[in-house]
Design an enzyme around this catalytic site. Structure first.
Site, short mmCIF file in Angstrom:
data_model
loop_
_atom_site.label_atom_id
_atom_site.label_comp_id
_atom_site.label_asym_id
_atom_site.label_seq_id
_atom_site.Cartn_x
_atom_site.Cartn_y
_atom_site.Cartn_z
N GLY A 87 56.43 -3.56 -5.89
CA GLY A 87 56.01 -2.24 -5.43
C GLY A 87 54.98 -1.69 -6.38
CB CYS B 147 59.01 28.93 -14.30
SG CYS B 147 57.72 29.73 -13.36
C1 PLP Z 1 62.23 -0.75 -5.33
C2 PLP Z 1 62.42 -2.13 -4.90
C3 PLP Z 1 61.40 -3.06 -5.06
C4 PLP Z 1 60.10 -2.77 -5.78
O1 PLP Z 1 60.33 -2.50 -7.12
P1 PLP Z 1 59.07 -2.27 -8.11
O2 PLP Z 1 59.70 -1.98 -9.42
O3 PLP Z 1 58.30 -1.13 -7.57
O4 PLP Z 1 58.28 -3.53 -8.10
C5 PLP Z 1 61.60 -4.33 -4.55
N1 PLP Z 1 62.76 -4.65 -3.92
C6 PLP Z 1 63.77 -3.78 -3.78
C7 PLP Z 1 65.01 -4.19 -3.08
C8 PLP Z 1 63.64 -2.49 -4.26
O5 PLP Z 1 64.65 -1.63 -4.13
#
Ligand code: PLP
Length: 412
Positions: A272, A348
């Site tokens: 991700g 705040c």
């Molecule tokens: C969040 C997640 C990802 C991606 O994780 P990153 O740290 O953003 O690379 C991949 N697989 C699952 C199942 C996730 O929950």
């Protein structure tokens, strides 16, 4: 390009998220090439999925779609959204706590893979499969007895390798294998394991190898044909050292070696943040510069209700100050030169800190702009945007060929 765009934005558009769509597409192409390392013939041995929760903006999904094999989603909302934004891209559906409505939609509309988190969930998926008369392709999410290199304490976010609400222990996986064996509409294709986030290429390469060893043994004990192994995401993004990037080439080589073993299944990865973090900036301007008991604070328009990343992770968001000339007032322009500055937002609360004690070279003055970097993942979409009711940011997706994908108005 982004810097020019950040300069050219009228004040009325601030704060603004600016995304470098061309850079993002180039990066995704590089990652795709690196992870296809050693591929021969038509069928890839390593597939690249994008975890949509890192940044699901339609413009981002469309830029990534040509370079990935699929997109991983973790809710019914993401499923509908991704289908609308990037039609036809294969989807893996995962996430804990799936509702009946979500499982029904997954089975009725058909996803590429369903990542199952418990025996109860698998049995419910089977019931929907029977009700709809459709088959479902399943990976079981595992929390296997595999060491996360360095130990769970060594990684910023550990999802497995210790007690966890994610995935299943081996005994639950064994029961799931028996449930699937009795239900022809469940096609159990393999294992999914997303155990940690924040590992470097060497550690993740080793983890994939250990996961394969374990998964092969598990499948053999359960007399299953292991066709796929999803080794998850979690490729490190180092907010303290922006230039220190995840080594995709080294990781690709390690994956290729693992995937080349005799009878190895198809490996799948689902990054991700490491795909999208570097190509987004949060651009704003400095509303005030103040001194308090020996420290300097720059108060910017916006704050962590737009960019929660530094508050959520406890780091200073990397930034660049973009000087702006012109001062309309008869009194002196507040500012400092060559002094550490703490950048705070308009909320705040003392938690609204975007970056603390930053040694900014040169001047920091009211009216200067600030571009916070590495704001392309887990940024706007994890932010508590309605807190204090400030206006939301605007969104910009400039591209070099001028197809300026501008979000008209403010996105709420
Ligand atoms: C969040 C997640 C990802 C991606 O994780 P990153 O740290 O953003 O690379 C991949 N697989 C699952 C199942 C996730 O929950």
């Amino acid at each position: 390009m982004v810097r020019a765009h950040a300069h050219a934005l009228p004040d009325t558009q601030l704060p603004a998220y600016v995304h470098d769509i061309d850079g993002l597409a180039r990066h995704a192409a590089d990652v795709s090439t690196a992870s296809a390392e050693g591929a021969s013939g038509a069928a890839p041995r390593v597939e690249l999925y994008y975890a949509a929760k890192a940044n699901p903006a339609p413009e981002i999904l469309r830029a990534l779609a040509p370079h990935v094999h699929g997109i991983e989603v973790a809710s019914g909302g993401e499923l509908a959204h991704v289908r609308g934004a990037a039609p036809g891209v294969p989807i893996a559906f995962g996430g804990p706590g799936k509702t009946d409505g979500e499982l029904d939609a997954v089975v009725a509309t058909g996803v590429h893979r369903l990542h199952v988190e418990s025996e109860h969930e698998l049995r419910r998926a089977a019931a929907f499969a029977r009700a709809h008369g459709r088959a479902v392709d399943v990976l079981l999410r595992a929390n296997p007895p595999v060491d996360v290199p360095g130990g769970p304490a060594a990684v910023p976010l550990a999802m497995g390798g210790r007690p966890s609400p994610f995935g299943m222990d081996p005994d639950a996986l064994d029961r799931c294998a028996r449930v699937a064996a009795d239900e022809p509409r469940l096609r159990l294709l393999g294992i999914h394991a997303h155990l940690a986030s924040g590992l470097d290429a060497a550690a993740l390469g080793l983890l994939a190898e250990h996961l394969l060893d374990w998964a092969v043994g598990w499948a053999a004990r359960n007399r299953l044909d292991l066709r796929e192994l999803n080794v998850g995401g979690g490729m490190a993004v180092d907010y303290h050292r922006p230039e220190h990037r995840f080594d995709w080439r080294a990781y690709g080589k390690a994956l290729a070696a693992t995937a080349a073993r005799p009878n190895a299944p198809v490996l799948r990865i689902e990054p991700g943040r490491a795909l999208t973090a570097y190509h987004g900036w949060y651009v704003t301007d400095i509303l005030d510069v103040k001194h308090s008991r020996g420290e300097t604070f720059a108060v910017v328009r916006g704050g962590t209700h737009h960019l929660r990343t530094p508050a959520a992770r406890g780091h200073s968001q990397p930034l660049a100050v973009l000087p702006r000339d012109g001062w309309p007032h008869p009194w002196p322009r507040p500012g400092v030169r060559d002094e550490p500055v703490t950048f705070v937002g308009q909320l705040c609360t003392p938690k609204d800190v975007l970056a603390a004690h930053v040694p900014v070279p040169g001047e920091v003055r009211v009216g200067d702009r600030v571009a916070f970097a590495m704001a392309g993942a887990y940024a706007w979409n994890i932010s508590h945007r309605d807190f204090l009711m400030h206006p939301p940011p605007t969104f910009h997706y400039p591209t070099a060929d001028g197809t300026h994908l501008e979000q008209a108005g403010r996105r709420t």
